[in-house]
Design a protein around this motif. Structure first.
Motif, PDB file in Angstrom:
ATOM      1  N   VAL A  65      10.307-132.035 -15.499  1.00  0.00           N
ATOM      2  CA  VAL A  65      11.763-132.149 -15.584  1.00  0.00           C
ATOM      3  C   VAL A  65      12.118-133.587 -15.936  1.00  0.00           C
ATOM      4  CG1 VAL A  65      13.952-131.826 -14.378  1.00  0.00           C
ATOM      5  CG2 VAL A  65      12.027-130.305 -13.892  1.00  0.00           C
ATOM      6  N   PHE A  66      12.989-133.740 -16.952  1.00  0.00           N
ATOM      7  CA  PHE A  66      13.286-135.065 -17.494  1.00  0.00           C
ATOM      8  C   PHE A  66      14.782-135.159 -17.778  1.00  0.00           C
ATOM      9  CE2 PHE A  66      12.628-138.666 -20.425  1.00  0.00           C
ATOM     10  CZ  PHE A  66      11.632-139.351 -19.759  1.00  0.00           C
ATOM     11  N   PRO A  67      15.588-135.511 -16.754  1.00  0.00           N
ATOM     12  CA  PRO A  67      17.047-135.475 -16.898  1.00  0.00           C
ATOM     13  C   PRO A  67      17.683-136.819 -17.255  1.00  0.00           C
ATOM     14  CG  PRO A  67      16.484-135.702 -14.594  1.00  0.00           C
ATOM     15  CD  PRO A  67      15.177-135.756 -15.362  1.00  0.00           C
ATOM     16  N   SER A  68      17.032-137.612 -18.092  1.00  0.00           N
ATOM     17  CA  SER A  68      17.536-138.956 -18.408  1.00  0.00           C
ATOM     18  C   SER A  68      18.943-138.911 -18.990  1.00  0.00           C
ATOM     19  CB  SER A  68      16.624-139.636 -19.419  1.00  0.00           C
ATOM     20  OG  SER A  68      15.383-139.985 -18.848  1.00  0.00           O
ATOM     21  N   HIS A  69      19.726-139.949 -18.661  1.00  0.00           N
ATOM     22  CA  HIS A  69      21.038-140.097 -19.281  1.00  0.00           C
ATOM     23  C   HIS A  69      20.881-140.325 -20.781  1.00  0.00           C
ATOM     24  CE1 HIS A  69      23.310-140.143 -15.564  1.00  0.00           C
ATOM     25  NE2 HIS A  69      22.482-141.035 -15.059  1.00  0.00           N
ATOM     26  N   ARG A  70      19.995-141.240 -21.159  1.00  0.00           N
ATOM     27  CA  ARG A  70      19.745-141.546 -22.563  1.00  0.00           C
ATOM     28  C   ARG A  70      18.277-141.930 -22.723  1.00  0.00           C
ATOM     29  NH1 ARG A  70      24.705-142.969 -24.999  1.00  0.00           N
ATOM     30  NH2 ARG A  70      23.687-142.659 -27.009  1.00  0.00           N
ATOM     31  N   GLU A  71      17.688-141.574 -23.870  1.00  0.00           N
ATOM     32  CA  GLU A  71      16.320-141.953 -24.185  1.00  0.00           C
ATOM     33  C   GLU A  71      16.223-142.204 -25.687  1.00  0.00           C
ATOM     34  OE1 GLU A  71      13.441-142.357 -22.496  1.00  0.00           O
ATOM     35  OE2 GLU A  71      14.182-141.822 -20.497  1.00  0.00           O
ATOM     36  N   GLY A  72      15.302-143.077 -26.072  1.00  0.00           N
ATOM     37  CA  GLY A  72      14.983-143.224 -27.487  1.00  0.00           C
ATOM     38  C   GLY A  72      14.157-142.043 -27.919  1.00  0.00           C
ATOM     39  N   LEU A  73      12.915-141.998 -27.453  1.00  0.00           N
ATOM     40  CA  LEU A  73      12.066-140.812 -27.562  1.00  0.00           C
ATOM     41  C   LEU A  73      10.908-141.042 -26.606  1.00  0.00           C
ATOM     42  CD1 LEU A  73      11.234-138.777 -30.715  1.00  0.00           C
ATOM     43  CD2 LEU A  73       9.693-138.892 -28.762  1.00  0.00           C
ATOM     44  N   SER A  74      10.904-140.316 -25.517  1.00  0.00           N
ATOM     45  CA  SER A  74       9.989-140.593 -24.415  1.00  0.00           C
ATOM     46  C   SER A  74       8.541-140.262 -24.750  1.00  0.00           C
ATOM     47  CB  SER A  74      10.430-139.782 -23.193  1.00  0.00           C
ATOM     48  OG  SER A  74       9.428-139.792 -22.202  1.00  0.00           O
ATOM     49  N   VAL A  75       7.658-141.249 -24.576  1.00  0.00           N
ATOM     50  CA  VAL A  75       6.220-141.008 -24.703  1.00  0.00           C
ATOM     51  C   VAL A  75       5.766-139.997 -23.658  1.00  0.00           C
ATOM     52  CG1 VAL A  75       3.927-142.066 -24.506  1.00  0.00           C
ATOM     53  CG2 VAL A  75       5.768-143.283 -25.685  1.00  0.00           C
ATOM     54  N   ALA A  76       6.309-140.104 -22.439  1.00  0.00           N
ATOM     55  CA  ALA A  76       5.908-139.192 -21.368  1.00  0.00           C
ATOM     56  C   ALA A  76       6.200-137.739 -21.721  1.00  0.00           C
ATOM     57  CB  ALA A  76       6.615-139.572 -20.071  1.00  0.00           C
ATOM     58  N   LEU A  77       7.318-137.484 -22.385  1.00  0.00           N
ATOM     59  CA  LEU A  77       7.640-136.117 -22.791  1.00  0.00           C
ATOM     60  C   LEU A  77       6.658-135.598 -23.833  1.00  0.00           C
ATOM     61  CD1 LEU A  77      11.525-135.812 -23.047  1.00  0.00           C
ATOM     62  CD2 LEU A  77       9.972-134.282 -21.813  1.00  0.00           C
ATOM     63  N   VAL A  78       6.271-136.448 -24.762  1.00  0.00           N
ATOM     64  CA  VAL A  78       5.283-136.039 -25.762  1.00  0.00           C
ATOM     65  C   VAL A  78       3.954-135.717 -25.080  1.00  0.00           C
ATOM     66  CG1 VAL A  78       4.038-136.731 -27.843  1.00  0.00           C
ATOM     67  CG2 VAL A  78       6.433-137.398 -27.547  1.00  0.00           C
ATOM     68  N   PRO A 134       5.468-126.668 -19.443  1.00  0.00           N
ATOM     69  CA  PRO A 134       6.853-126.344 -19.795  1.00  0.00           C
ATOM     70  C   PRO A 134       7.774-127.489 -19.387  1.00  0.00           C
ATOM     71  CG  PRO A 134       5.789-124.486 -18.713  1.00  0.00           C
ATOM     72  CD  PRO A 134       4.861-125.653 -18.557  1.00  0.00           C
ATOM     73  N   CYS A 135       8.611-127.938 -20.322  1.00  0.00           N
ATOM     74  CA  CYS A 135       9.430-129.126 -20.095  1.00  0.00           C
ATOM     75  C   CYS A 135      10.914-128.786 -20.180  1.00  0.00           C
ATOM     76  CB  CYS A 135       9.108-130.203 -21.123  1.00  0.00           C
ATOM     77  SG  CYS A 135       7.450-130.905 -20.976  1.00  0.00           S
ATOM     78  N   LEU A 136      11.671-129.278 -19.214  1.00  0.00           N
ATOM     79  CA  LEU A 136      13.124-129.160 -19.198  1.00  0.00           C
ATOM     80  C   LEU A 136      13.685-130.572 -19.306  1.00  0.00           C
ATOM     81  CD1 LEU A 136      15.693-127.456 -18.819  1.00  0.00           C
ATOM     82  CD2 LEU A 136      15.360-127.673 -16.344  1.00  0.00           C
ATOM     83  N   MET A 137      14.419-130.830 -20.386  1.00  0.00           N
ATOM     84  CA  MET A 137      14.911-132.195 -20.659  1.00  0.00           C
ATOM     85  C   MET A 137      16.405-132.169 -20.929  1.00  0.00           C
ATOM     86  SD  MET A 137      13.230-132.588 -24.476  1.00  0.00           S
ATOM     87  CE  MET A 137      11.791-131.574 -24.059  1.00  0.00           C
ATOM     88  N   SER A 138      17.039-133.309 -20.759  1.00  0.00           N
ATOM     89  CA  SER A 138      18.470-133.420 -20.992  1.00  0.00           C
ATOM     90  C   SER A 138      18.745-133.597 -22.483  1.00  0.00           C
ATOM     91  CB  SER A 138      19.045-134.600 -20.219  1.00  0.00           C
ATOM     92  OG  SER A 138      18.633-135.815 -20.819  1.00  0.00           O
ATOM     93  N   THR A 139      20.005-133.366 -22.857  1.00  0.00           N
ATOM     94  CA  THR A 139      20.419-133.630 -24.236  1.00  0.00           C
ATOM     95  C   THR A 139      20.621-135.119 -24.474  1.00  0.00           C
ATOM     96  OG1 THR A 139      22.689-133.108 -23.556  1.00  0.00           O
ATOM     97  CG2 THR A 139      21.437-131.376 -24.664  1.00  0.00           C
ATOM     98  N   GLY A 140      20.415-135.942 -23.458  1.00  0.00           N
ATOM     99  CA  GLY A 140      20.342-137.383 -23.656  1.00  0.00           C
ATOM    100  C   GLY A 140      19.055-137.789 -24.344  1.00  0.00           C
ATOM    101  N   VAL A 141      18.115-136.859 -24.432  1.00  0.00           N
ATOM    102  CA  VAL A 141      16.865-137.061 -25.155  1.00  0.00           C
ATOM    103  C   VAL A 141      17.063-136.549 -26.581  1.00  0.00           C
ATOM    104  CG1 VAL A 141      14.434-136.418 -25.250  1.00  0.00           C
ATOM    105  CG2 VAL A 141      15.530-136.783 -23.041  1.00  0.00           C
ATOM    106  N   PRO A 142      16.656-137.290 -27.613  1.00  0.00           N
ATOM    107  CA  PRO A 142      16.853-136.838 -28.993  1.00  0.00           C
ATOM    108  C   PRO A 142      16.177-135.493 -29.259  1.00  0.00           C
ATOM    109  CG  PRO A 142      16.201-139.131 -28.964  1.00  0.00           C
ATOM    110  CD  PRO A 142      16.033-138.626 -27.568  1.00  0.00           C
ATOM    111  N   PRO A 143      16.741-134.690 -30.149  1.00  0.00           N
ATOM    112  CA  PRO A 143      16.142-133.371 -30.434  1.00  0.00           C
ATOM    113  C   PRO A 143      14.728-133.454 -30.979  1.00  0.00           C
ATOM    114  CG  PRO A 143      17.934-133.895 -31.986  1.00  0.00           C
ATOM    115  CD  PRO A 143      17.991-134.909 -30.896  1.00  0.00           C
ATOM    116  N   GLU A 144      14.345-134.606 -31.563  1.00  0.00           N
ATOM    117  CA  GLU A 144      12.969-134.737 -32.065  1.00  0.00           C
ATOM    118  C   GLU A 144      11.932-134.614 -30.962  1.00  0.00           C
ATOM    119  OE1 GLU A 144      15.090-138.166 -34.357  1.00  0.00           O
ATOM    120  OE2 GLU A 144      15.599-136.804 -32.709  1.00  0.00           O
TER     121      GLU A 144
END
Length: 389
Positions: free
Chosen positions: A284-297, A305-315
């Motif tokens: 789970v990754f609910p950041s307010h804003r992110e560039g593009l998280s290495v941890a998510l990749v 399975p990953c649940l992320m906020s829309t503060g994370v870019p769609p890429e």
């Protein structure tokens, strides 16, 4: 009679300017590149802004890199900071490229580098943080960078827009460089997941994870709210927080206040994030804003399975086992979405394939950056000195 010989010259040295080489997203990305680079062509040095030893310092020296230190820029010391940066750069003419990752002082050190004839790169790794006095100050001091650097890189389009503006991003000197990882380290199947989960020793219930600094922008308060609701439905669930940061004491108190102390693990930092990720059932990754998280990749390469906020870019959304939700959907909706992800068919083995297909393999990223450096220096091929007699 001696035949023709080709002798490699010393590698070109690139100075990377960072805050501190600790285990965090930007620093991990730089180290991923450093390990994968042809170090006979390019060698990295690092200008850091901490006197203390940091997580990656030892490995940097083992790889042939050197560390240099300046006092942290605080706005008030602009004149002395500029003088110190100028003196350091003048002492090291071997730095052909200055690659700046720290934005607050970039307008100072990149200007001095250009005055000395070095090629300069400004690199954005994050979107703007939530507006505050500190963020406003950062925007003011970093704004001139867009008129100083020779080239501009960012981990995503939105990270480039937020830092450099539309004029730069639409121009020929901007490029998006994906945060590549060593995909094979994270590849996982059902058997490897089971073994990794057993090693964590947290029981058979679902293990939910988060990897990132314990800092405001990561939004751990919301994460704990979601996990608290999940725990009501899954009493055996556990939450593993990998990382450290300035909010650790505050978050430990919050965990205790909410009665979650027995179910939340503050894991700290580790040099084997891959093993921890492989043991997780959800991320789970609910950041307010992110560039593009290495941890998510990394998590998605492990098939978690990953649940992320829309503060994370769609890429950052890779494969079919991940989902983006707005934070204003609320903790209850996030909990339902997480339960849905946990109930889906295990397709963990596909994670590494999807990440590689999306272009996040570090070998691809490092080849691109070496070519970028070659172009920046006006080279058409690696440097060699030929001698024949």
């Amino acid at each position: 009679m001696r035949g023709n010989s080709v002798t490699p010259l010393e590698p070109t040295r690139v100075l990377h300017v960072v805050g501190a080489m600790d285990r965090a997203g930007t620093e991990t990305m730089i180290m991923n590149l450093y390990r994968s680079f042809d170090r006979e062509r390019y060698q990295f040095d690092f200008l850091v802004h901490e006197e203390r030893a940091c997580d990656y310092d030892g490995e940097i020296e083992q790889l042939g890199g050197r560390l240099y230190r300046l006092p942290r820029f605080n706005g008030i010391n602009a004149r002395s900071y500029r003088r110190a940066a100028r003196a350091l750069l003048a002492e090291h003419p071997e730095w052909a490229i200055v690659h700046g990752h720290i934005g607050s002082s970039a307008a100072l050190y990149l200007r001095e580098a250009r005055r000395l004839g070095r090629k300069t790169v400004a690199h954005s790794h994050a979107q703007h943080f939530p507006l505050s006095a500190g963020e406003m100050a950062f925007r003011v001091v970093s704004y001139p960078t867009r008129f100083i650097a020779d080239e501009f890189l960012a981990c995503s389009q939105v990270a480039g827009l937020d830092r450099f503006g539309r004029g730069v991003v639409a121009g020929p000197h901007f490029h998006a460089l994906k945060n590549g990882i060593a995909v094979e380290r994270y590849a996982c199947d059902a058997a490897a997941h089971g073994e990794a989960k057993r090693r964590l020793g947290l029981g058979v219930g679902p293990i939910i994870g988060h990897v990132g600094r314990l800092t405001e922008v990561k939004n751990h308060d919301f994460l704990l709210e979601v996990f608290g609701l999940l725990l009501q439905r899954e009493p055996g669930a556990r939450l593993v927080l990998v990382g450290r940061g300035e909010r650790e004491d505050e978050l430990r108190s919050l965990v205790a206040e909410r009665g979650l102390a027995d179910a939340v693990v503050f894991y700290g930092v580790t040099d084997d994030v891959a093993s921890v990720l492989k043991g997780m059932d959800g991320f789970v990754f609910p950041s307010h804003r992110e560039g593009l998280s290495v941890a998510l990749v990394e998590a998605q390469a492990s098939g978690v399975p990953c649940l992320m906020s829309t503060g994370v870019p769609p890429e950052a959304l890779i494969g079919s086992s991940s989902l983006r939700l707005p934070l204003d959907a609320g903790a209850a909706r996030w909990t339902e979405a997480l339960l849905g992800l946990l109930a889906t068919e295990d397709r963990r083995v596909e994670g590494a394939l999807h990440v590689r297909e999306a272009g996040f393999d570090i070998e691809e990223s490092s080849r691109w950056l070496m070519g970028f450096y070659d172009d920046l220096l006006g080279r058409v091929a690696p440097r060699y000195s030929g001698a024949s007699c």
